[in-house]
Design a protein around this motif. Structure first.
Motif, PDB file in Angstrom:
ATOM      1  N   ILE A 267      42.276  49.901  40.516  1.00 54.58           N
ATOM      2  CA  ILE A 267      41.711  48.922  39.580  1.00 54.58           C
ATOM      3  C   ILE A 267      42.774  48.487  38.576  1.00 54.58           C
ATOM      4  CG2 ILE A 267      40.042  48.622  37.699  1.00 54.58           C
ATOM      5  CD1 ILE A 267      38.164  50.503  39.278  1.00 54.58           C
ATOM      6  N   LEU A 268      43.542  49.442  38.078  1.00 61.28           N
ATOM      7  CA  LEU A 268      44.614  49.120  37.137  1.00 61.28           C
ATOM      8  C   LEU A 268      45.648  48.197  37.775  1.00 61.28           C
ATOM      9  CD1 LEU A 268      45.140  52.593  35.438  1.00 61.28           C
ATOM     10  CD2 LEU A 268      44.580  50.469  34.258  1.00 61.28           C
ATOM     11  N   GLU A 269      45.990  48.480  39.020  1.00 62.95           N
ATOM     12  CA  GLU A 269      46.989  47.654  39.708  1.00 62.95           C
ATOM     13  C   GLU A 269      46.469  46.222  39.891  1.00 62.95           C
ATOM     14  OE1 GLU A 269      48.554  45.493  42.918  1.00 62.95           O
ATOM     15  OE2 GLU A 269      46.851  46.776  43.403  1.00 62.95           O
ATOM     16  N   ILE A 270      45.206  46.086  40.243  1.00 58.55           N
ATOM     17  CA  ILE A 270      44.628  44.752  40.462  1.00 58.55           C
ATOM     18  C   ILE A 270      44.527  43.985  39.147  1.00 58.55           C
ATOM     19  CG2 ILE A 270      42.584  43.500  41.237  1.00 58.55           C
ATOM     20  CD1 ILE A 270      42.050  45.842  43.167  1.00 58.55           C
ATOM     21  N   LEU A 271      44.034  44.642  38.106  1.00 62.26           N
ATOM     22  CA  LEU A 271      43.923  43.972  36.813  1.00 62.26           C
ATOM     23  C   LEU A 271      45.280  43.520  36.292  1.00 62.26           C
ATOM     24  CD1 LEU A 271      41.260  46.223  35.025  1.00 62.26           C
ATOM     25  CD2 LEU A 271      40.952  43.853  35.790  1.00 62.26           C
ATOM     26  N   GLY A 272      46.315  44.296  36.582  1.00 65.42           N
ATOM     27  CA  GLY A 272      47.658  43.911  36.171  1.00 65.42           C
ATOM     28  C   GLY A 272      48.111  42.626  36.833  1.00 65.42           C
ATOM     29  N   ARG A 273      47.606  42.353  38.045  1.00 67.13           N
ATOM     30  CA  ARG A 273      47.988  41.132  38.761  1.00 67.13           C
ATOM     31  C   ARG A 273      47.299  39.886  38.216  1.00 67.13           C
ATOM     32  NH1 ARG A 273      46.375  40.956  43.818  1.00 67.13           N
ATOM     33  NH2 ARG A 273      45.464  43.004  44.179  1.00 67.13           N
ATOM     34  N   CYS A 274      46.337  40.068  37.311  1.00 64.97           N
ATOM     35  CA  CYS A 274      45.695  38.908  36.675  1.00 64.97           C
ATOM     36  C   CYS A 274      46.612  38.227  35.673  1.00 64.97           C
ATOM     37  CB  CYS A 274      44.407  39.344  35.961  1.00 64.97           C
ATOM     38  SG  CYS A 274      43.060  39.825  37.070  1.00 64.97           S
ATOM     39  N   ASP A 275      47.701  38.882  35.318  1.00 65.75           N
ATOM     40  CA  ASP A 275      48.615  38.343  34.318  1.00 65.75           C
ATOM     41  C   ASP A 275      49.681  37.488  34.994  1.00 65.75           C
ATOM     42  OD1 ASP A 275      50.063  37.803  32.051  1.00 65.75           O
ATOM     43  OD2 ASP A 275      51.056  39.751  31.973  1.00 65.75           O
ATOM     44  N   PHE A 276      49.384  36.209  35.152  1.00 64.75           N
ATOM     45  CA  PHE A 276      50.392  35.255  35.618  1.00 64.75           C
ATOM     46  C   PHE A 276      50.251  33.995  34.771  1.00 64.75           C
ATOM     47  CE2 PHE A 276      46.612  34.667  38.197  1.00 64.75           C
ATOM     48  CZ  PHE A 276      46.448  33.291  38.277  1.00 64.75           C
ATOM     49  N   GLU A 277      51.324  33.254  34.672  1.00 63.58           N
ATOM     50  CA  GLU A 277      51.385  32.162  33.702  1.00 63.58           C
ATOM     51  C   GLU A 277      51.783  30.860  34.381  1.00 63.58           C
ATOM     52  OE1 GLU A 277      50.639  30.518  30.195  1.00 63.58           O
ATOM     53  OE2 GLU A 277      50.530  32.683  30.485  1.00 63.58           O
ATOM     54  N   PRO A 278      50.803  30.060  34.830  1.00 66.08           N
ATOM     55  CA  PRO A 278      51.145  28.749  35.377  1.00 66.08           C
ATOM     56  C   PRO A 278      51.640  27.817  34.278  1.00 66.08           C
ATOM     57  CG  PRO A 278      48.765  28.984  35.185  1.00 66.08           C
ATOM     58  CD  PRO A 278      49.356  30.321  34.830  1.00 66.08           C
ATOM     59  N   LEU A 279      52.526  26.915  34.639  1.00 64.46           N
ATOM     60  CA  LEU A 279      53.029  25.951  33.665  1.00 64.46           C
ATOM     61  C   LEU A 279      51.886  25.069  33.157  1.00 64.46           C
ATOM     62  CD1 LEU A 279      55.499  24.803  32.206  1.00 64.46           C
ATOM     63  CD2 LEU A 279      55.791  23.216  34.138  1.00 64.46           C
ATOM     64  N   ILE A 280      51.037  24.640  34.088  1.00 66.26           N
ATOM     65  CA  ILE A 280      49.820  23.890  33.774  1.00 66.26           C
ATOM     66  C   ILE A 280      48.698  24.492  34.609  1.00 66.26           C
ATOM     67  CG2 ILE A 280      48.673  21.646  33.823  1.00 66.26           C
ATOM     68  CD1 ILE A 280      51.400  20.331  33.665  1.00 66.26           C
ATOM     69  N   VAL A 281      47.529  24.715  34.009  1.00 65.51           N
ATOM     70  CA  VAL A 281      46.383  25.254  34.738  1.00 65.51           C
ATOM     71  C   VAL A 281      45.723  24.102  35.489  1.00 65.51           C
ATOM     72  CG1 VAL A 281      44.184  26.469  34.585  1.00 65.51           C
ATOM     73  CG2 VAL A 281      46.047  27.077  33.038  1.00 65.51           C
ATOM     74  N   PHE A 282      45.951  24.059  36.804  1.00 63.47           N
ATOM     75  CA  PHE A 282      45.387  23.003  37.625  1.00 63.47           C
ATOM     76  C   PHE A 282      44.023  23.404  38.172  1.00 63.47           C
ATOM     77  CE2 PHE A 282      49.911  21.661  38.086  1.00 63.47           C
ATOM     78  CZ  PHE A 282      49.757  20.360  37.653  1.00 63.47           C
ATOM     79  N   ASN A 283      43.270  22.393  38.545  1.00 62.69           N
ATOM     80  CA  ASN A 283      41.933  22.589  39.112  1.00 62.69           C
ATOM     81  C   ASN A 283      41.835  21.810  40.413  1.00 62.69           C
ATOM     82  OD1 ASN A 283      39.247  23.486  39.137  1.00 62.69           O
ATOM     83  ND2 ASN A 283      38.546  21.536  38.279  1.00 62.69           N
ATOM     84  N   GLY A 284      42.833  22.011  41.275  1.00 63.59           N
ATOM     85  CA  GLY A 284      42.946  21.208  42.479  1.00 63.59           C
ATOM     86  C   GLY A 284      41.904  21.529  43.529  1.00 63.59           C
ATOM     87  N   ASP A 285      41.657  20.549  44.384  1.00 63.39           N
ATOM     88  CA  ASP A 285      40.759  20.740  45.522  1.00 63.39           C
ATOM     89  C   ASP A 285      41.460  21.600  46.580  1.00 63.39           C
ATOM     90  OD1 ASP A 285      38.706  19.167  44.433  1.00 63.39           O
ATOM     91  OD2 ASP A 285      39.726  17.326  45.087  1.00 63.39           O
TER      92      ASP A 285
END
Length: 318
Positions: A267-285
């Motif tokens: 669980i700790l390993e997976i939650l750690g992978r939630c930390d990523f930083e896109p330049l712009i948060v897109f909502n693409g199809d």
């Protein structure tokens, strides 16, 4: 003629001064916004007394609250931080997890039975954390967070001296996990249903319940708020990661007894992978050249949620 040249020179000098002031102000605003846009780092838990049950869990919440009290952004009214929206939403996600943690401390972890008296410091801390996070004055959110921090510190000191209790039983951990699952379900519903052509949907749990109809969850999210949900979810994931680091220590005996320690590590390993930083948060199809960062985060987020559900089942067995 000479006077006209002097006057023209003075005007140019004042213009250059005004321009310089504007440039310095712009630089100042950019620097302040960049500094306040940085996500917090993981806190150091080494050196805490492992023999005091609850010391790690309470300390983690103290650290999270201190971060909020030192630089709370959602209630800012003035430039330049009022222009930020990513970190304020991240902080709101952290606050939500801390509220869940302290509520379970108050209602379950600090009491042998539900009929026992509430610990006064845990109760006061939860009350202060329930303050409106957007209030700037009378009282400000920061002042309430600081009061909650003081009360949790007192509770932690009482744990060390034996004047307070922290019951790290399996049933209490199950209650804490159920609270997390409920919180994550709501967060994940909004991440999953981010596509712009959807207006409402059922929650994840309600979709499984065919017997009783459930109200729809409003997900009519303007494109300008897609990043708000994204960073709110990241704040939740970050605070959960910190909480599970403490759970791994304070509930170690229970986890070892139920053969679930490796599940917490996952669980700790997976939650750690939630930390990523896109330049712009897109909502693409799905067929777009642009990513859908909400769905990318949701996949990781839901994986952690499923592992927490598995942990709950493991704790309930035998």
């Amino acid at each position: 003629m000479q006077e006209e040249k002097q006057e023209s020179s003075q005007i140019r000098g004042r213009g250059r001064l005004v321009l310089l002031i504007l440039i310095l102000l712009a630089v100042f605003c950019v620097v302040v916004m960049v500094i306040n846009s940085r996500k917090p780092q993981y806190h150091a838990l080494e050196g805490l007394n492992k023999r005091v049950k609850g010391a790690h869990f309470v300390k983690v919440n103290e650290m999270l609250i201190k971060d909020m009290a030192d630089n709370w952004l959602p209630n800012d009214l003035f430039w330049p931080t009022v222009l930020l929206d990513n970190m304020p939403n991240f902080q709101l996600g952290v606050l939500e997890v801390v509220r869940y943690n302290v509520r379970v401390v108050r209602d379950n972890l600090s009491r042998m039975r539900t009929t026992d008296r509430l610990d006064p410091n845990a109760e006061a801390a939860f009350t202060n954390l329930s303050n409106d996070p957007f209030k700037w004055w009378f009282p400000s959110a920061e002042s309430k967070w600081k009061s909650a921090l003081t009360q949790l510190e007192t509770y932690n000191q009482n744990l060390a001296s034996g004047k307070a209790h922290f019951y790290s039983r399996a049933d209490n951990l199950i209650e804490l996990l159920n609270q997390y699952l409920s919180l994550m379900g709501g967060v994940n519903t909004r991440l999953i249903n981010a596509p712009r052509d959807m207006k409402a949907t059922l929650g994840i749990e309600e979709q499984k319940d065919k017997a009783s109809p459930a109200p729809a969850v409003d997900i009519d999210i303007p494109w300008t708020q897609i990043d708000d949900n994204f960073y709110y979810a990241q704040g939740v994931a970050y605070a959960l990661h910190e909480s599970f680091r403490a759970i791994r220590v304070d509930f170690n005996e229970v986890l070892m007894d139920k053969n679930s320690a490796t599940l917490v590590d996952k669980i700790l390993e997976i939650l750690g992978r939630c930390d990523f930083e896109p330049l712009i948060v897109f909502n693409g199809d799905p067929d777009s050249i642009f990513a859908n960062h909400s769905l990318n985060l949701s996949g990781i987020f839901n994986d952690a949620r499923q592992k927490m559900n598995s942990l709950t089942v493991a704790l309930m067995q035998g």
